[in-house]
Design a protein around this motif. Structure first.
Motif, PDB file in Angstrom:
ATOM      1  N   LEU A   1      17.098  27.281 -34.859  1.00  0.00           N
ATOM      2  CA  LEU A   1      17.579  27.146 -33.485  1.00  0.00           C
ATOM      3  C   LEU A   1      18.423  28.345 -33.083  1.00  0.00           C
ATOM      4  O   LEU A   1      18.375  28.813 -31.941  1.00  0.00           O
ATOM      5  N   MET A   2      19.226  28.841 -34.013  1.00  0.00           N
ATOM      6  CA  MET A   2      20.022  30.029 -33.739  1.00  0.00           C
ATOM      7  C   MET A   2      19.116  31.184 -33.326  1.00  0.00           C
ATOM      8  O   MET A   2      19.425  31.952 -32.411  1.00  0.00           O
ATOM      9  N   LYS A   3      17.949  31.303 -33.977  1.00  0.00           N
ATOM     10  CA  LYS A   3      17.021  32.377 -33.637  1.00  0.00           C
ATOM     11  C   LYS A   3      16.486  32.207 -32.226  1.00  0.00           C
ATOM     12  O   LYS A   3      16.292  33.180 -31.504  1.00  0.00           O
ATOM     13  N   ALA A   4      16.246  30.961 -31.820  1.00  0.00           N
ATOM     14  CA  ALA A   4      15.778  30.713 -30.459  1.00  0.00           C
ATOM     15  C   ALA A   4      16.807  31.204 -29.450  1.00  0.00           C
ATOM     16  O   ALA A   4      16.464  31.834 -28.440  1.00  0.00           O
ATOM     17  N   ALA A   5      18.064  30.927 -29.715  1.00  0.00           N
ATOM     18  CA  ALA A   5      19.114  31.389 -28.806  1.00  0.00           C
ATOM     19  C   ALA A   5      19.196  32.913 -28.797  1.00  0.00           C
ATOM     20  O   ALA A   5      19.408  33.536 -27.752  1.00  0.00           O
ATOM     21  N   GLN A   6      19.017  33.525 -29.959  1.00  0.00           N
ATOM     22  CA  GLN A   6      19.028  34.984 -30.012  1.00  0.00           C
ATOM     23  C   GLN A   6      17.867  35.575 -29.218  1.00  0.00           C
ATOM     24  O   GLN A   6      18.014  36.577 -28.533  1.00  0.00           O
TER      25      GLN A   6
ATOM     26  N   THR B   1      11.594  19.886 -40.962  1.00  0.00           N
ATOM     27  CA  THR B   1      10.764  19.502 -39.817  1.00  0.00           C
ATOM     28  C   THR B   1      11.518  18.544 -38.909  1.00  0.00           C
ATOM     29  O   THR B   1      11.552  18.718 -37.681  1.00  0.00           O
ATOM     30  N   THR B   2      12.155  17.553 -39.505  1.00  0.00           N
ATOM     31  CA  THR B   2      12.943  16.593 -38.717  1.00  0.00           C
ATOM     32  C   THR B   2      14.104  17.289 -38.027  1.00  0.00           C
ATOM     33  O   THR B   2      14.381  17.044 -36.844  1.00  0.00           O
TER      34      THR B   2
ATOM     35  N   ASP C   1      16.642  19.289 -33.124  1.00  0.00           N
ATOM     36  CA  ASP C   1      17.382  20.360 -32.467  1.00  0.00           C
ATOM     37  C   ASP C   1      16.622  20.927 -31.272  1.00  0.00           C
ATOM     38  O   ASP C   1      17.217  21.275 -30.255  1.00  0.00           O
ATOM     39  N   LEU C   2      15.293  21.023 -31.393  1.00  0.00           N
ATOM     40  CA  LEU C   2      14.502  21.516 -30.267  1.00  0.00           C
ATOM     41  C   LEU C   2      14.617  20.586 -29.069  1.00  0.00           C
ATOM     42  O   LEU C   2      14.681  21.040 -27.918  1.00  0.00           O
ATOM     43  N   LYS C   3      14.656  19.286 -29.323  1.00  0.00           N
ATOM     44  CA  LYS C   3      14.792  18.326 -28.232  1.00  0.00           C
ATOM     45  C   LYS C   3      16.101  18.551 -27.485  1.00  0.00           C
ATOM     46  O   LYS C   3      16.135  18.584 -26.250  1.00  0.00           O
ATOM     47  N   GLN C   4      17.167  18.743 -28.226  1.00  0.00           N
ATOM     48  CA  GLN C   4      18.456  18.968 -27.589  1.00  0.00           C
ATOM     49  C   GLN C   4      18.529  20.365 -26.973  1.00  0.00           C
ATOM     50  O   GLN C   4      19.187  20.569 -25.948  1.00  0.00           O
ATOM     51  N   PHE C   5      17.852  21.310 -27.600  1.00  0.00           N
ATOM     52  CA  PHE C   5      17.836  22.668 -27.052  1.00  0.00           C
ATOM     53  C   PHE C   5      17.169  22.682 -25.677  1.00  0.00           C
ATOM     54  O   PHE C   5      17.646  23.333 -24.741  1.00  0.00           O
ATOM     55  N   ARG C   6      16.083  21.942 -25.525  1.00  0.00           N
ATOM     56  CA  ARG C   6      15.440  21.825 -24.221  1.00  0.00           C
ATOM     57  C   ARG C   6      16.410  21.228 -23.208  1.00  0.00           C
ATOM     58  O   ARG C   6      16.473  21.666 -22.050  1.00  0.00           O
ATOM     59  N   MET C   7      17.143  20.238 -23.644  1.00  0.00           N
ATOM     60  CA  MET C   7      18.113  19.607 -22.755  1.00  0.00           C
ATOM     61  C   MET C   7      19.190  20.609 -22.341  1.00  0.00           C
ATOM     62  O   MET C   7      19.563  20.704 -21.167  1.00  0.00           O
TER      63      MET C   7
ATOM     64  N   LEU D   1       8.731  28.501 -33.393  1.00  0.00           N
ATOM     65  CA  LEU D   1       9.647  27.918 -34.371  1.00  0.00           C
ATOM     66  C   LEU D   1       8.941  26.874 -35.225  1.00  0.00           C
ATOM     67  O   LEU D   1       9.207  26.753 -36.423  1.00  0.00           O
ATOM     68  N   ARG D   2       8.041  26.119 -34.632  1.00  0.00           N
ATOM     69  CA  ARG D   2       7.276  25.155 -35.426  1.00  0.00           C
ATOM     70  C   ARG D   2       6.379  25.870 -36.430  1.00  0.00           C
ATOM     71  O   ARG D   2       6.190  25.391 -37.552  1.00  0.00           O
TER      72      ARG D   2
END
Length: 451
Positions: free
Chosen positions: A61-66, A151-152, A157-163, A188-189
């Motif tokens: 998730l950190m990478k997504a933010a980066q 995976t879980t 985290d992706l669900k909350q990241f979308r939010m 990421l998946r």
């Protein structure tokens, strides 16, 4: 409206509810909303708080933010500046835990495959940790072992990241992020599957087979699973350690040439890009060539997009607005006004400026603390005025690579004729020929099953 109503409805109500959310990423959303609503005034300190939250995360998730931090306006400036500095710092798994994880991947007698297996983690990865080991035949290898239940963790985290990003988008719509978020989610998946990463390594081994400047590790396919990646151990030093020895200008240029080849030969010859060029993903060889180490964030592009990048560079160099508009369509942008195109051209001129001047120069002649941050602010403001833009998903990693590599080239202080290097790569560009090379490379790497 009464204060009670404000607290329970609309954007303020959403913010208040998210403040009470216990999830890490829900807290990030609340910080983003609070930042934009002026609830907390010290933006820099606020960003430092977010950095602390994200810095403790396991997973990508950190990478997504980066990745988002490199797109003008996708995150507030203070957040982007802090996120650009993040590195993974997940706590390592202990030996007893490692033994159980290895047994889960290779069976209870997993140790028979190794003459030696390091009990301590040699390095951290975004999804797991790396152990140095020696096979029975004496070959030294790196075993990248995924953390449990990733995976879980990633899906939650992706669900909350979308939010989180949904809240920010309501506050600032300069970048319409639907395609961007979908792209990040898909990438990421993909990183969760180490067998796919092994195929990515084989892809790079094929694409860079003729390179003297870049080394790609060989995989040990019999010791690879979805959650274990075993590959050749490559000796090298971190870039910062090399820079601490005060290398000469020629040595700095040599390292920059290797970086350029590692990232852009695959892109312009095969339509493939490594989307995460941060310094932890490669080491420097004794001869100043490079070892590539991490192949989780790999993107295979339509040949048409590669042509679009080349066309955009040529359009900017010749100040041809119509050609630039056509190039953005090749990228996948739609419904762009002339004003929006001019704003995008400002960003593109910054990214590709060094490729348009036939002379020796540094990558960025106007010194900035964060590569591109000042101009990103101007582009963001312009996009707000014109109603925003919806980037195609493919834009994300192209942008990320250009910004990430530019930052490293700047740190190196490299002085090269970037224009000549670029022209050498695209001199015989043919879209159909690229498509044929790409198809063959995918076949050899065994990536067909993933595409």
């Amino acid at each position: 409206m009464a204060e009670k109503d404000l607290d329970s409805t609309g954007l303020f109500g959403e913010f208040r509810r998210m403040v009470r959310t216990t999830g890490t990423v829900g807290g990030i959303a609340a910080r983003l909303a609070g930042h934009k609503l002026g609830i907390k005034g010290d933006g820099a300190a606020h960003a430092e708080d977010l950095k602390g939250v994200l810095g403790g995360l396991k997973g990508p998730l950190m990478k997504a933010a980066q990745l988002l931090s490199t797109i003008p306006g996708a995150l507030p400036d203070e957040y982007a500046a802090e996120l650009a500095q993040l590195q993974s710092n997940a706590p390592p798994m202990g030996w007893s835990f490692v033994r159980r994880r290895m047994a889960a991947e290779l069976g209870p007698d997993w140790q028979k495959n190794f003459k030696e297996f390091g009990r301590e983690a040699a390095a951290a990865a975004s999804l797991g940790q790396v152990h140095k080991a020696i096979l029975q035949n004496g070959e030294v290898v790196a075993c990248k072992l995924q953390y449990p239940d990733m995976t879980t963790t990633v899906e939650a985290d992706l669900k909350q990241f979308r939010m989180a990003m949904g809240v920010y988008h309501k506050l600032d719509n300069a970048i319409k992020q639907d395609n961007v978020i979908e792209e990040l989610t898909e990438r990421l998946r993909e990183e969760l599957d180490y067998q796919r990463e092994a195929a990515n390594i084989r892809l790079y081994d094929y694409m860079l087979a003729d390179s003297d400047l870049v080394t790609v590790p060989k995989t040990v396919d019999t010791l690879c699973t979805r959650r274990l990646l075993t590959m050749q151990w490559l000796n090298g030093q971190g870039l910062q350690k090399v820079l601490d020895t005060n290398p000469s200008q020629e040595q700095r240029n040599d390292m920059a040439r290797a970086l350029f080849e590692a990232w852009y030969v695959p892109f312009y010859r095969y339509g493939v890009i490594h989307g995460d060029p941060h310094m932890g993903n490669y080491t420097v060889r004794n001869d100043l060539g490079l070892n590539l180490l991490d192949f989780g964030t790999i993107r295979i592009f339509r040949p048409r997009l590669v042509k679009g990048v080349i066309e955009l560079c040529e359009a900017l160099r010749n100040k041809d607005e119509e050609r630039a508009a056509a190039a953005y369509e090749m990228w996948g942008f739609t419904n762009l006004s002339r004003e929006t195109i001019n704003i995008l051209n400002e960003w593109a001129s910054f990214l590709y400026g060094p490729l348009m001047e036939d002379r020796v120069r540094t990558i960025n002649e106007n010194v900035e603390t964060i590569f591109g941050r000042d101009i990103a602010g101007r582009v963001h403001a312009g996009l707000q005025k014109t109603g925003g833009v919806k980037p195609p998903g493919e834009f994300v990693l192209v942008d990320r690579s250009a910004i990430g590599l530019g930052s490293v080239f700047m740190r190196l202080g490299a002085k090269l004729n970037w224009y000549r290097m670029f022209q050498d790569l695209i001199a015989d560009f043919d879209e159909d020929a690229l498509a044929a090379r790409q198809k063959e490379a995918i076949r050899v790497a065994g990536l067909e099953r993933y595409i």
